[in-house]
Design an enzyme around this catalytic site. Structure first.
Site, PDB file in Angstrom:
ATOM      1  N   ASP A  80       0.807  -1.245  -0.143  1.00 28.43           N
ATOM      2  CA  ASP A  80       0.062   0.090  -0.018  1.00 28.43           C
ATOM      3  C   ASP A  80       0.840   1.278   0.089  1.00 28.43           C
ATOM      4  O   ASP A  80       2.041   1.137   0.383  1.00 28.43           O
ATOM      5  CB  ASP A  80      -0.780  -0.139   1.251  1.00 28.43           C
ATOM      6  CG  ASP A  80      -2.301   0.928   1.026  1.00 28.43           C
ATOM      7  OD1 ASP A  80      -2.130   1.690  -0.041  1.00 28.43           O
ATOM      8  OD2 ASP A  80      -3.012   0.644   1.902  1.00 28.43           O
ATOM      9  N   GLY A  81       0.332   1.901  -0.473  1.00 30.73           N
ATOM     10  CA  GLY A  81       1.001   3.680  -0.480  1.00 30.73           C
ATOM     11  C   GLY A  81       0.774   4.388   0.997  1.00 30.73           C
ATOM     12  O   GLY A  81       0.212   3.704   1.803  1.00 30.73           O
ATOM     13  N   ASP A  83       0.844   8.695   2.876  1.00 26.39           N
ATOM     14  CA  ASP A  83       1.050  10.064   2.632  1.00 26.39           C
ATOM     15  C   ASP A  83       2.103  10.716   3.372  1.00 26.39           C
ATOM     16  O   ASP A  83       2.491  11.647   2.960  1.00 26.39           O
ATOM     17  CB  ASP A  83      -0.131  10.746   3.173  1.00 26.39           C
ATOM     18  CG  ASP A  83      -1.579  10.192   2.484  1.00 26.39           C
ATOM     19  OD1 ASP A  83      -1.288  10.402   1.149  1.00 26.39           O
ATOM     20  OD2 ASP A  83      -2.540   9.324   2.920  1.00 26.39           O
ATOM     21  N   GLU A 102      -7.828  -0.105   4.549  1.00 28.70           N
ATOM     22  CA  GLU A 102      -6.407  -0.385   4.651  1.00 28.70           C
ATOM     23  C   GLU A 102      -5.764  -0.939   5.745  1.00 28.70           C
ATOM     24  O   GLU A 102      -4.926  -1.665   5.940  1.00 28.70           O
ATOM     25  CB  GLU A 102      -5.802   1.035   4.153  1.00 28.70           C
ATOM     26  CG  GLU A 102      -6.069   1.431   2.916  1.00 28.70           C
ATOM     27  CD  GLU A 102      -5.800   2.694   2.531  1.00 28.70           C
ATOM     28  OE1 GLU A 102      -5.535   3.084   1.183  1.00 28.70           O
ATOM     29  OE2 GLU A 102      -5.470   3.586   3.422  1.00 28.70           O
ATOM     30  N   LYS A 120       7.197  11.645   0.472  1.00 23.06           N
ATOM     31  CA  LYS A 120       6.570  11.334   1.541  1.00 23.06           C
ATOM     32  C   LYS A 120       7.213  10.895   2.857  1.00 23.06           C
ATOM     33  O   LYS A 120       6.746  10.699   3.643  1.00 23.06           O
ATOM     34  CB  LYS A 120       5.774   9.956   1.063  1.00 23.06           C
ATOM     35  CG  LYS A 120       4.974   9.889  -0.225  1.00 23.06           C
ATOM     36  CD  LYS A 120       3.736  10.843  -0.105  1.00 23.06           C
ATOM     37  CE  LYS A 120       2.901  10.736  -1.302  1.00 23.06           C
ATOM     38  NZ  LYS A 120       2.252   9.684  -1.564  1.00 23.06           N
TER      39      LYS A 120
HETATM   40  C1  5RP Z   1      -5.550   6.053   0.635  1.00 25.84           C
HETATM   41  C2  5RP Z   1      -4.152   5.998   0.954  1.00 25.84           C
HETATM   42  C3  5RP Z   1      -3.136   6.171  -0.038  1.00 25.84           C
HETATM   43  O1  5RP Z   1      -2.162   4.917  -0.057  1.00 25.84           O
HETATM   44  C4  5RP Z   1      -2.287   7.204   0.071  1.00 25.84           C
HETATM   45  O2  5RP Z   1      -3.140   8.429   0.172  1.00 25.84           O
HETATM   46  C5  5RP Z   1      -1.073   7.712  -0.753  1.00 25.84           C
HETATM   47  O3  5RP Z   1      -1.680   7.780  -2.242  1.00 25.84           O
HETATM   48  P1  5RP Z   1      -0.799   8.206  -3.505  1.00 25.84           P
HETATM   49  O4  5RP Z   1       0.180   6.884  -3.818  1.00 25.84           O
HETATM   50  O5  5RP Z   1      -1.845   8.286  -4.389  1.00 25.84           O
HETATM   51  O6  5RP Z   1       0.120   9.064  -3.038  1.00 25.84           O
HETATM   52  O7  5RP Z   1      -3.762   5.885   2.121  1.00 25.84           O
HETATM   53  O8  5RP Z   1      -6.290   6.016   1.576  1.00 25.84           O
END
Ligand code: 5RP
Length: 230
Positions: A80-81, A83, A102, A120
């Site tokens: 997962d990504g 922020d 998530e 990030k």
């Molecule tokens: C969604 C998230 C995303 O993983 C986070 O916002 C990162 O998104 P991106 O890869 O578009 O920067 O937590 O709820």
């Protein structure tokens, strides 16, 4: 950068794994790369658990076999990504308002692999990115007041190209909150916020990430740096 980390993450997938499929733009690139490997026969017998409507539709379109959280007791690898990522591997997530599912997925994963670009990585959480808090619609003003009493200034996340607020996959609203000096004690704050009546979940992911893949660009060339929790 995002493509490079997405590809590096998919390289960690083995045949037969149950996978947590994250949300957001970086996770979407990872799902696309996974779909390609499944369709070329390079990866076999995996089952994905999406963490959002976005992931469910994307993975479904790519022919990735899916199951649900309620059908498994453990996930082999969740990707997962995020922020924000701090030096202790604590995260802020929820930029896409998907942090409830998530976190459920990350919490039962043997390995939680986080994929981010270098923007990030921060020294301290919440100095720049607001912390998402999912709240029951009926409770949003009450929760906003409780957050204010804790020193957090929050705003209701508004939708783009739709009048009114963002509505989550669970039918709730999002308050984005900022604490003036950032977050000093993520674990304590995570619990404190979740104890407010009307809060479903907040975007602090504490002691969950096992490895963070950070995409960087140097002299126009993308590279991936792996940080492992010790
Ligand atoms: C969604 C998230 C995303 O993983 C986070 O916002 C990162 O998104 P991106 O890869 O578009 O920067 O937590 O709820």
């Amino acid at each position: 950068m995002k493509k490079a980390v997405a590809q590096a993450a998919v390289d960690q997938i083995d045949n037969g794994m149950v996978l947590g499929l994250g949300s957001g733009s970086t996770a979407a690139l990872m799902i696309e790369a996974l779909g390609q490997k499944i369709n070329s026969g390079e990866i076999k017998d995996v089952l994905g658990i999406p963490t959002s409507f976005q992931g469910e539709v994307l993975a479904g379109d790519l022919g990735i076999p899916l199951t649900s959280l309620s059908a498994v007791s453990q996930i082999d690898l969740a990707i997962d990504g995020a922020d924000e990522v701090d030096p202790s591997f604590q995260l802020i997530k929820g930029g896409g308002a998907c942090h409830v599912q998530e976190k459920l997925v990350a919490a039962i994963s043997k390995k939680f692999l986080v994929v981010v670009d270098s923007s990030k990585v921060v020294e301290k959480l919440n100095l720049d990115f607001k912390l998402p808090v999912e709240v029951l619609p009926v409770a949003w003003k009450q929760v906003r007041k409780s957050l204010e009493d804790m020193g957090g200034i929050s705003e209701l996340r508004m939708a783009q190209r739709k009048a009114g607020p963002v509505v989550t996959d669970q039918g709730n609203l999002i308050l984005d909150v900022i604490f003036k000096n950032g977050i000093d004690l993520p674990k304590a704050l995570e619990s404190q916020i979740n104890n407010i009546p009307g809060v479903l979940e907040n975007g602090l992911f504490v002691n969950l990430a096992d490895e963070v893949l950070v995409g960087e660009i140097n002299d126009g060339i993308a590279s991936v740096n792996s940080l492992k929790r010790v």
